[in-house]
Structure formats: C-alpha cells, structure tokens
Design an enzyme around this catalytic site. Structure first.
Site, mmCIF file in Angstrom:
data_model
loop_
_atom_site.group_PDB
_atom_site.id
_atom_site.type_symbol
_atom_site.label_atom_id
_atom_site.label_comp_id
_atom_site.label_asym_id
_atom_site.label_seq_id
_atom_site.Cartn_x
_atom_site.Cartn_y
_atom_site.Cartn_z
ATOM 1 N N GLY A 13 0.780 -1.235 0.000
ATOM 2 C CA GLY A 13 0.000 0.000 0.000
ATOM 3 C C GLY A 13 0.811 1.283 0.000
ATOM 4 O O GLY A 13 0.339 2.306 0.496
ATOM 5 N N THR A 14 2.016 1.254 -0.597
ATOM 6 C CA THR A 14 2.769 2.521 -0.646
ATOM 7 C C THR A 14 2.087 3.520 -1.580
ATOM 8 O O THR A 14 2.168 4.732 -1.352
ATOM 9 C CB THR A 14 4.234 2.315 -1.081
ATOM 10 O OG1 THR A 14 4.269 1.823 -2.414
ATOM 11 C CG2 THR A 14 4.958 1.363 -0.152
ATOM 12 N N ASN A 15 1.428 3.025 -2.609
ATOM 13 C CA ASN A 15 0.686 3.950 -3.487
ATOM 14 C C ASN A 15 -0.541 4.512 -2.786
ATOM 15 O O ASN A 15 -0.893 5.673 -2.982
ATOM 16 C CB ASN A 15 0.312 3.261 -4.800
ATOM 17 C CG ASN A 15 1.473 3.235 -5.774
ATOM 18 O OD1 ASN A 15 1.834 4.264 -6.339
ATOM 19 N ND2 ASN A 15 2.091 2.073 -5.936
ATOM 20 N N ARG A 67 -15.379 -15.910 -10.578
ATOM 21 C CA ARG A 67 -15.035 -14.487 -10.550
ATOM 22 C C ARG A 67 -16.276 -13.607 -10.419
ATOM 23 O O ARG A 67 -16.266 -12.597 -9.730
ATOM 24 C CB ARG A 67 -14.247 -14.099 -11.811
ATOM 25 C CG ARG A 67 -13.771 -12.657 -11.747
ATOM 26 C CD ARG A 67 -12.639 -12.374 -12.674
ATOM 27 N NE ARG A 67 -13.051 -12.360 -14.064
ATOM 28 C CZ ARG A 67 -12.252 -11.978 -15.068
ATOM 29 N NH1 ARG A 67 -11.019 -11.609 -14.824
ATOM 30 N NH2 ARG A 67 -12.683 -11.997 -16.302
ATOM 31 N N ASN A 109 -5.584 2.700 -12.884
ATOM 32 C CA ASN A 109 -4.617 1.704 -12.415
ATOM 33 C C ASN A 109 -3.215 2.265 -12.563
ATOM 34 O O ASN A 109 -2.934 2.990 -13.522
ATOM 35 C CB ASN A 109 -4.739 0.420 -13.237
ATOM 36 C CG ASN A 109 -3.748 -0.645 -12.789
ATOM 37 O OD1 ASN A 109 -3.605 -0.908 -11.593
ATOM 38 N ND2 ASN A 109 -3.045 -1.258 -13.735
ATOM 39 N N HIS A 111 0.654 1.111 -13.133
ATOM 40 C CA HIS A 111 1.439 -0.051 -13.572
ATOM 41 C C HIS A 111 2.921 0.345 -13.605
ATOM 42 O O HIS A 111 3.267 1.403 -14.133
ATOM 43 C CB HIS A 111 0.972 -0.519 -14.953
ATOM 44 C CG HIS A 111 1.707 -1.736 -15.404
ATOM 45 N ND1 HIS A 111 1.412 -3.001 -14.908
ATOM 46 C CD2 HIS A 111 2.757 -1.890 -16.242
ATOM 47 C CE1 HIS A 111 2.247 -3.877 -15.444
ATOM 48 N NE2 HIS A 111 3.069 -3.231 -16.252
ATOM 49 N N ASP A 152 -4.182 -3.934 -18.516
ATOM 50 C CA ASP A 152 -3.251 -2.833 -18.812
ATOM 51 C C ASP A 152 -3.502 -2.200 -20.181
ATOM 52 O O ASP A 152 -2.603 -1.583 -20.767
ATOM 53 C CB ASP A 152 -1.775 -3.289 -18.701
ATOM 54 C CG ASP A 152 -1.440 -3.776 -17.301
ATOM 55 O OD1 ASP A 152 -1.938 -3.204 -16.332
ATOM 56 O OD2 ASP A 152 -0.672 -4.758 -17.186
HETATM 57 C C1 GAR Z 1 3.286 -1.125 -7.417
HETATM 58 O O1 GAR Z 1 4.577 -1.096 -7.963
HETATM 59 C C2 GAR Z 1 2.239 -1.137 -8.504
HETATM 60 O O2 GAR Z 1 2.578 -0.359 -9.618
HETATM 61 C C3 GAR Z 1 2.232 -2.598 -8.874
HETATM 62 O O3 GAR Z 1 2.356 -3.279 -7.640
HETATM 63 C C4 GAR Z 1 3.051 -2.446 -6.705
HETATM 64 C C5 GAR Z 1 2.192 -2.298 -5.466
HETATM 65 O O4 GAR Z 1 2.866 -1.629 -4.432
HETATM 66 N N1 GAR Z 1 1.048 -2.943 -9.591
HETATM 67 C C6 GAR Z 1 1.017 -3.840 -10.568
HETATM 68 O O5 GAR Z 1 1.966 -4.486 -10.912
HETATM 69 C C7 GAR Z 1 -0.347 -4.008 -11.233
HETATM 70 N N2 GAR Z 1 -0.198 -4.667 -12.505
HETATM 71 P P1 GAR Z 1 2.116 -0.928 -3.240
HETATM 72 O O6 GAR Z 1 1.146 -1.955 -2.640
HETATM 73 O O7 GAR Z 1 3.210 -0.576 -2.272
HETATM 74 O O8 GAR Z 1 1.400 0.290 -3.758
#
Ligand code: GAR
Length: 201
Positions: A13-15, A67, A109, A111, A152
């Site tokens: 969850g850093t984003n 799903r 999203n 990526h 994507d």
């Molecule tokens: C991030 O780098 C995000 O871009 C990637 O997973 C990581 C999650 O980090 N997402 C993908 O690869 C989606 N295809 P986070 O939980 O610290 O935000």
C-alpha cells in the site's frame, strides 16, 4: 462535493500512502478517499487505512469461487459506500468486462512500466522489474491508465520514465520507479479524473 473514491489494494500500500499524503497536503481537492478495499486480509495497506482513519473492507476470493461471485460481493461493498471512482493501487486481480462497465472511465490503475512494455497478463509487482532487467532496457518507468476489459489496455493518462542504473536489482528498481514515478503520477491522475467527473455532474 468531491468524488467518493475507493482505493483497491492487495499488499504493502505505498501507493495508497502516496494518495493519503497528497490528500493531507491539500493536493486532492476533488478526491474523497472514502474506502480502502483489499482482496487480502493480511495486506499492510489495511493498517495504513486504519491509521489514516479511512474506512476499509476485505473481500477475498474464496478458492474455487467464480469471478462473477467475487466481483458481485465487491460491487455490493462499493455501492454500500456510495463509491463513484476506483483507484487500483497494487490490486492484484484482473477485473472482468462486466465489472468494469459499472464504472466506465472511472477506474484508474498504476502499472510499474512504460506501457506497452512489460504489461498484460503475468506482469505485476516485482515480475515487471525482473522482466525489464532481463530484457536489458535502459529506461523503464510507470504508467497510470484507465481500466477497460484488456489487462493494462485502457487509455493512458500519465507516464514517467525512470533510468535503469548499473547493478540494479529488481527490488532497487521497483523502489526507484515508485519514488520517481508512481507516487507522483497516481495522486496527480486521480485528481485529474475526479475533477473531470465533478465538472460533468
Ligand atoms: C506497485 O509497484 C504497482 O505499480 C504494482 O504493484 C506495486 C504495489 O505496491 N502494480 C502492478 O503491478 C499491477 N499490474 P504498493 O502496494 O506498495 O502500492
């Protein structure tokens, strides 16, 4: 009224944290962080939500669960919170066309590559950076895009390039891409889309 937004997470969850910090800094006037929804009960992102005082929910896909059933449960939670826009921030599940149609042009999203490189099915998290290093590209980066039925494949909103450095490991590269691109682009794109949605009201 700002746009009620759910952040969908699966891991660290850093984003999500970047969104929380941007919101606190007054940079997201059109975004109301209303819900954090995780498909993993052990996601550290849930702790971040709690510490920020954002309501959270867990919706895990049971083994063998179709799903459609999983997505129906998610939809119910999102509707109960009056969510209008979704931000996928490290959410490691692919959403169906039917699900996406509930939020047309309202799902973002992030990526960790420059789409169309190193994206689509199987390219997620650290695997993306492993693939970039294995290929030997000199520049990678991050992309924020709208979500459609193609993994994507939705319209690109923002991109930022990040240099690969000698001796990079997937972990080091992942961190640099987050710091130099993802954490900057995601709040910016969320505010952009929310502002447009508000203007259309
Ligand atoms: C991030 O780098 C995000 O871009 C990637 O997973 C990581 C999650 O980090 N997402 C993908 O690869 C989606 N295809 P986070 O939980 O610290 O935000």
């Amino acid at each position: 009224m700002s746009v009620k937004t759910a952040v969908l997470v699966s891991g660290g969850g850093t984003n999500l944290q970047a969104l929380i910090d941007a919101s606190r800094a007054g940079k997201l006037p059109h975004v109301a962080l209303s819900l954090v929804l995780s498909n993993r009960a052990d996601a550290y992102a849930l702790t971040r939500a709690r510490e920020a005082g954002i309501p959270s929910a867990v919706c895990e896909r049971a083994k063998g669960e179709p799903r459609e059933a999983f997505e129906a449960r998610m939809l119910e939670i999102l509707r109960a919170h009056g969510v209008e826009m979704l931000v996928l921030a490290g959410f490691m599940a692919i959403l169906s066309r039917e699900f996406v149609q509930n939020y047309p042009d309202r799902i973002l999203n992030v990526h960790p590559s420059l789409i169309p490189s190193f994206c689509g099915k199987g390219f997620y998290g650290l695997h993306v950076h492993e693939a970039a290093l294995a290929y030997g590209v000199k520049v990678t980066g991050a992309t924020v895009h709208l979500v459609n039925e193609i993994p994507d494949g939705g319209r690109i909103l923002l991109q930022k390039a990040v240099e690969i450095e000698p001796g990079d490991t997937p972990e080091a590269l992942q961190r640099r891409v987050m710091e130099q691109a993802e954490w900057i682009l995601l709040p910016r794109a969320a505010e952009m889309v929310a502002q447009e949605l508000e203007e259309k009201r």
